[in-house]
Write an enzyme that holds these catalytic residues in place. Sequence first.
Site, PDB file in Angstrom:
ATOM      1  N   LYS C 208       0.839  -1.199   0.000  1.00  0.00           N
ATOM      2  CA  LYS C 208       0.000   0.000   0.000  1.00  0.00           C
ATOM      3  C   LYS C 208       0.873   1.248   0.000  1.00  0.00           C
ATOM      4  CE  LYS C 208      -1.772   2.656   3.166  1.00  0.00           C
ATOM      5  NZ  LYS C 208      -1.722   3.999   2.542  1.00  0.00           N
ATOM      6  N   GLY C 260       7.255   4.511   8.270  1.00  0.00           N
ATOM      7  CA  GLY C 260       6.414   5.678   8.506  1.00  0.00           C
ATOM      8  C   GLY C 260       6.678   6.240   9.887  1.00  0.00           C
ATOM      9  N   SER C 261       5.682   6.883  10.433  1.00  0.00           N
ATOM     10  CA  SER C 261       5.888   7.582  11.694  1.00  0.00           C
ATOM     11  C   SER C 261       5.929   6.595  12.864  1.00  0.00           C
ATOM     12  CB  SER C 261       4.761   8.586  11.927  1.00  0.00           C
ATOM     13  OG  SER C 261       3.572   7.894  12.250  1.00  0.00           O
ATOM     14  N   THR C 262       6.595   7.016  13.930  1.00  0.00           N
ATOM     15  CA  THR C 262       6.676   6.178  15.119  1.00  0.00           C
ATOM     16  C   THR C 262       5.290   5.970  15.727  1.00  0.00           C
ATOM     17  OG1 THR C 262       8.982   6.682  15.585  1.00  0.00           O
ATOM     18  CG2 THR C 262       7.628   6.085  17.464  1.00  0.00           C
ATOM     19  N   GLY C 265       3.608   3.351  13.759  1.00  0.00           N
ATOM     20  CA  GLY C 265       4.353   2.112  13.987  1.00  0.00           C
ATOM     21  C   GLY C 265       3.938   1.439  15.284  1.00  0.00           C
ATOM     22  N   GLU C 282      10.251   0.617  10.309  1.00  0.00           N
ATOM     23  CA  GLU C 282      11.281   1.630  10.065  1.00  0.00           C
ATOM     24  C   GLU C 282      10.594   2.958  10.299  1.00  0.00           C
ATOM     25  OE1 GLU C 282      13.084   4.317   9.061  1.00  0.00           O
ATOM     26  OE2 GLU C 282      13.199   3.832   6.926  1.00  0.00           O
ATOM     27  N   CYS C 316      13.466  10.287   7.172  1.00  0.00           N
ATOM     28  CA  CYS C 316      13.410   9.793   8.553  1.00  0.00           C
ATOM     29  C   CYS C 316      14.777   9.860   9.220  1.00  0.00           C
ATOM     30  CB  CYS C 316      12.886   8.371   8.574  1.00  0.00           C
ATOM     31  SG  CYS C 316      13.645   7.319   7.342  1.00  0.00           S
ATOM     32  N   GLU C 413      10.267  14.990  15.719  1.00  0.00           N
ATOM     33  CA  GLU C 413      10.610  14.906  14.307  1.00  0.00           C
ATOM     34  C   GLU C 413       9.764  15.925  13.540  1.00  0.00           C
ATOM     35  OE1 GLU C 413       9.567  11.238  12.251  1.00  0.00           O
ATOM     36  OE2 GLU C 413      11.496  11.319  11.240  1.00  0.00           O
TER      37      GLU C 413
END
Lengths: 333, 312, 503
Positions: C208, C260-262, C265, C282, C316, C413
């Site tokens: 996706k 993607g973002s933490t 995640g 990641e 990232c 971030e």
Amino acid sequence: MEKKRTQVEEGAPASAASPGVKTGELAVRDVPSSTDVASARVRVNKAYKMYVGGAFVRSESGRYTQVHGNGAGADPETVNVPRGSRKDVRDAVLVAKNAADKWAARSAYNRGQILYRLAEVTESRTPELVESLVRAGSSPADAAREVAAAVDRTVFYAGFCDKISSLFSSHNPVSGPHFGFTIPNPMGVVGVVAPDAPSLLGLVSTILPIIATSNVVVATASETDPRTAIVWSECLATSDLPGGVVNILTGQAAELAPQLAKHREVMAFDGTFGPKATELRAELERLGADSVKRVKTRSNLSTGEWFDDRKGQGIAWVERYIESKTVWHPVGV
Amino acid sequence: MTTALFKRSAPTRASRFPLFNPPPVDQVAIEERVANLAKRSIKKASKVAGLKLSISMMDLTTLEGKDTEGKVLQLCRKAVRPLDSDSDLPSCAAICVYPNFVRIAKDALGASGVKVASVATAFPSGQSPLEIKLDDVRRAVEFGADEIDMVIDRGAMLSGDYGKVFDEIAATKEACGPAHLKVILETGELGSYDVVRKASDLAIAAGGDFIKTSTGKVQPAATLGVTLVMLEAIRDHFYATGTRIGMKPAGGVRTAKQALQYLVVVKETLGDPWLTPDLFRFGASALLNDVLMQLEKERTGLYQASEDFSKD
Amino acid sequence: MSDITKGAPGVPQAGTPASFALDFGKAWEYAPAPESPDHVKIAPKYELFIGGKWTAPQSKKYFDTVNPATEQKLAEVAEASAADVDAAVVAARTAFEKYWAKMPGKERAKYIFRIARAIQEKARELAIVETMDGGKPIKESRDFDIPTAAAHFFYHAGWADKLEYAFHGRKARPLGVAGQIIPWNFPFLMAAWKIAPALACGNTVVLKPAETTPLTALLLAQIIEECELPPGVVNIVTGAGATGAALVDHPGIDKIAFTGSTAVGKRIQRAVAGTKKRLTLELGGKAANIVFADAPIDQAIEGIVSGIFFNQGHVCCAGSRLLLEESVHDVVIRKLKDRMATMRLGDPLDKNTDIGAINSKAQLERIKELVASGELEGAERHSLACTIPEKGYWFPPTFFTNAGQAFRIAREEIFGPVLTIMTFRTPDEAIEKANNTMYGLSAGVWTDKGSKIFHMATQLKAGVVWGDTFNKFDPSSPFGGFKESGFGREGGRQGLGAYVEVE
């Protein structure tokens, strides 16, 4: 009454009615007969404590668990083992964290020597460990086999410390004027729930690959035989292993493991559970997500698998605790 | 023990360098930077403007044993009017010759505005006694040279006798009188960007008005990489003093495309004030015709043949 | 004669008059040099790629993908519902059992090599579409994203028949169906990072792409179709968060790989808890880029610039915290300002553009919000003075000085072209500050001293350490984070572990 393998009882002192407690034998073994009172020596009993930061400590909670043996060995029938608390977990994690950098900074050769020393002192305590396992329900032959396997496993990891980096490192042939390599790094504090059985070999097999890869450990010992873990801790304490590298708590996994799984200072979690712990395992995995923890839970291996050198030890065990670090640098003049 | 860094230096000279510690240079990053700058896409009006600018920055050069009066005169004509058919084109900045031809060139160029540059100081090796080198300079200036292109003592540079390098440049500057001094580092012999940077700092500190990459007699001559390193030295000097030192890549710049790449490096390292012949020169000979070809192509829309341009 | 004794000639002295300013003006300007999109065809509408067929979504819904530099709609893209995801997973499972798991590695390899080659053939077109859909400068999509993506397929193709060598003699089996969710910052490259190792290891894929940048993944689907991979080996389902969640929750998935973002995640990690799904993450970063006084400063400036301004800082592993040894703070700031003055913000298709468009309005708002917090907390802001185009989403290259280690701009971030600058005095302090974050993806160290590089590389808790360089990537080089930057590696031998079950 059928003889139970091990009896563990919570909280209050055991009553005479407790299953597995053999008051009669207790009287025979521990109370000198009136004829030799004058010459008999009264034994000094050991207080069993948890191993944290290189010291033996009681639970800050003051709680204890009574462990009843099957009559083997020199201890009284019933010993009190600390029942670790959530705060004990937190304290142990901080102790481990503080020991982590220095342990990682030691040379692989030095870590190997320390583990070899652990093998030596474990071997020399074989009688005591065997006695402890027998007391917890093993046959003397099985107990001897388990201690021998634990010593051999220790030797295996002693000789592995300075090979791991070679096996997991790489030179990365990047397309450009850079030298690139990847090396294994430790993760830091690893939380462990050791299997209930085999109480010694399971604990040793789980902890050693973690410290061989320069990590530090906070582990909860077998719930059914915490006493053997404490005897093994005495091996750790006399093996030159720096305090805080391995910390062993006794208590209930269901109570302590969530603390390990959600503590943000704990970087990885590795737990071995019985077949009924499905919900607990899922809960631990969920808790670990809050800090993106590397969580591994598994069903307990069979006894045969723990003894199997291809299953109970090896490269797959150390691989779990490696954090790969990639370094780039230009190549030029 | 800083003096130990400057072996074979007399104490008086060595004492000038207690803090001589130019910054290190990373080869890979320098070359990556110039490779990126070289990808700037220079099209249409900016290409024409850049090419015309590069003509105005050229030191049209002939430095051969077989040089003759005839050859130098041809070169002078080309420098003044690079393309007979296009009087809008700028003249070159200078012609660059051996001292023997300075007088002829000076007379030929007259009031054209094109300067005469002369190599001196026992060019190209510099391996003669200082007195002879200074005499070489004084005579070239006497003959009418507006600019002196000297060579540094690379042997002294590489053996760490920075005091000697410094003093020779300083003495040459003095001998130049009113003439501008370009200091040739001969980067192709220096072995690394670190030494190029050191030599640049020495040359600037000792009084060079320009620093120049090469004699053209050694390979590699000018590259974008050494040019960037030298521009960085010039930039740091400007930051520290406000004084603008000039830069001259020489040798190896043969195509219009390369010339534009050098201009990009100058523009994005030192900015507008350096985009002038007063502070940036190309030491070249074949470059001019390629630039002219490209300009004609832009003007006419047709790709040109080399035979369309005079080979002087 | 200049007096050389006044400090090192190369290094400006403290207290240097600021009036000696460089002037990057208009003496010689670059004419516009846009890459022409004329021959690139973007279809008005894209369907889902399921089981080798372009399939209309069962939801019947489509969403627009826009060019963030112009705010113009590029195409309509199908929105995959849970039912569509289910169809894709079923197709992937069928392909796994019917073709891919049975096929010898050396044959799998040839398909993957084909993909690498086809990407090279279509590189220009892919770069243009990547730039139009995502806003990144064409020079980056042309010179980095697309060639590196091709390199990833080429690299991993070669592993397909060599997996037995990769795990020290242990047998490696594919996991089955991999669900892969990728971000919008490197849309095509991330697709390659995910798909190439999965296929090489014998897995089939449902991927996706991010909802703001779906186009190049769909072009990749076309390439895969043209390369005649067995149907269902790669399936592309476009959509937003709900589509991703359907993929994560699907019981037929054996492995989830997410970049993607933490925050997301963590949600995914929670969602797969208690299942047998394997997971690699990641996630975000807040990398320290550490510059020592003995560094090659001018090259460090380039590293700082590429560290934070590469891809508008939508990276990232961006070097978003600059830690400067105090003694070079002023010099570095001055040089950085001058270097930034040469940066060109504008049309991403222009070959001379250095800073393209911010990927989306939402991301622009996030950047603005964090920058405002930095100003509010008292940090000193410097932004490139440049003309901002009227249409589109833009943010000028920016840095903050006088920032505290506790400021939001120093901890969160930003994922934009915004650098937070702090200082340190000793190597220990640099290490402490660099590691003072829950992230651990990357770090940079600039020093001329070899032993210091190694010391710092050892002490920094980050998955990638760049010494005297920054933001370098290669398919042979494992990439991934420590701590909350995720787990698992992508690239290299180490990256294969994410897609196999090793005995």
